[in-house]
Write an enzyme that holds these catalytic residues in place. Sequence first.
Site, short mmCIF file in Angstrom:
data_model
loop_
_atom_site.label_atom_id
_atom_site.label_comp_id
_atom_site.label_asym_id
_atom_site.label_seq_id
_atom_site.Cartn_x
_atom_site.Cartn_y
_atom_site.Cartn_z
N ASN A 237 1.02 -1.30 -0.02
CA ASN A 237 0.02 0.04 0.09
C ASN A 237 0.81 1.54 -0.09
OD1 ASN A 237 -1.92 1.91 0.54
ND2 ASN A 237 -3.27 0.84 1.64
N ASP A 238 1.30 1.51 1.33
CA ASP A 238 2.27 2.68 1.25
C ASP A 238 3.41 2.89 0.15
OD1 ASP A 238 0.82 3.35 3.41
OD2 ASP A 238 2.22 2.96 4.91
N VAL A 239 4.17 1.70 -0.11
CA VAL A 239 5.01 1.64 -0.87
C VAL A 239 4.81 1.95 -2.61
CG1 VAL A 239 6.44 0.21 0.60
CG2 VAL A 239 5.22 -0.95 -1.44
#
Length: 472
Positions: free
Chosen positions: A396-398
């Site tokens: 998600n964040d990456v």
Amino acid sequence: MIDSSLMSGLTEVAYLAAIVLFILALHWMNDPRSARRSVSAGAIAMGLAIVATWVRPGVVHHLWIVVALIAGVAVGIPLSRVALTAVPQRTALSHAFGGLAAGLVGTAKYFLWVGEDPAQLTTLRMTAIVLETLLGFLTLTGSLMAAGKLHGVKWIPQQPVLYPLQNFSNLALLAIALGLGVYLVIEPAAAGSHLAFAALIVLSLAFGVLLIIPIGGADMPTVISILNAYAGLSAVAMGFVLDSRLLIVAGALDGASGLILSIIMCKAMNRSFTNVLFGGFGQTQVAAGHVEQRHYKEETISGAAHALEQARRVVIVPGYGMAVAQAQHRVRELYDQLTTRGIEVKFVIHPVAGRMPGHMNVLLAEAEIPYDDIVEMDEMNPDMPQIDVVLVIGANDVVNPAAQQQKGCPIYGMPIIEAHRAKTVFAIKRGKSTGFAGIDNDLYFQDETFMLFGDAKAVIGELVKQLSADEG
Ligand code: NAP
């Protein structure tokens, strides 16, 4: 009988060989292909160091070496068997033991010398003893707290504990400890010095706890690598106290590698390194901006399988969700299905994907994904517009473009895998939860992205089934 000067020469050669092997062990960690060799080199180096110390002329307490060996093996074997997901807290425990050893050696040497021969307490030695004790004991309690937080120990608060003037009071405590240290260096054997030394120990233990409590459980891996650096530095000081070049070099390697890893992690997460050093970071981040009702586009398994079969170039981006689902072996089956069709499949791993350094690399290695098909983020990003399908598995964040586009969001400035520039994206996740940073991800709502909702292992299993059926 070998004479003692020959034996001390041989001991020095063994120590030198151990130092070379420690350096090679670190170097071989650079590449997954040589990582196993690296572990063996480190173990051989440690074995050599122990044997050389055993046979070294002047060493008389052989029984204590045996006791320490038995204790080390008894604790080390169960620790080596923990699940992969528990490796960060296991590492923290190792640092705690390192810190305890350094702290105890510093304390023992101080009280031994002050009682028997205060002239031994030279300025250099006393400075080393103070640093060793301070860093050793703060690493002990800091690492135990970090391990406890990561392991979810009930009586250790998982949420950051914050109070007014926290950094100021922590720094004041550290300043008092350093003040006591300076006093001990100047007056190592004065009447009140025993008490000052005891106070130094207590303050160091307390500082370790206070350093960790403002930090949230999920940010612990970065802190653990900083504690690694502290443990290394305390070992360097211990080397000066014990007059051991081997300890000085091994401690410096440990300290420097911990420091470099913390800096890499801070950069990859866009954190300020000074913030980490002084605690007070990693508070639970809240979702940024207003909550807008947006709609995901979903794709069926057969639709996704069809798109994958039609692709020429596929990129797989694994994230924390792949680890949670333990989907790595299914991912290998998917890789086999695609590569046998002549499709180019590459894995791109973000440096902080998952929850510990190397998390994804270890999982993919376990599934025997060829190392040549794992590429660096910087190498793949320029090629993204030419990639037919990016399959995001529990990441998600990456892959969140907000890191490049939304000034002020918690991950702004963090380098990302630019999946949003590919021709088509399929994203596998169970629901609509955010990732670690707690922010929405525009990638999931863009025109070219299609969601495959479900547990990563189950969804990839279905994709593999579909592809095998298509083949037959
Ligand atoms: P992430 O941003 O935490 O996102 C993981 C996603 O996986 C979640 O959105 C979750 O959504 C999904 N997921 C969870 N379980 C799943 C399952 N069983 N099947 C399918 N999906 C699942 O992970 P990431 O992209 O890997 O990023 C890592 C984050 O951790 C970064 O913010 C990094 O800074 C931080 N971090 C990393 C380290 C490190 O050393 N690697 C250390 C500390 C912090 P659903 O719940 O909706 O499924």
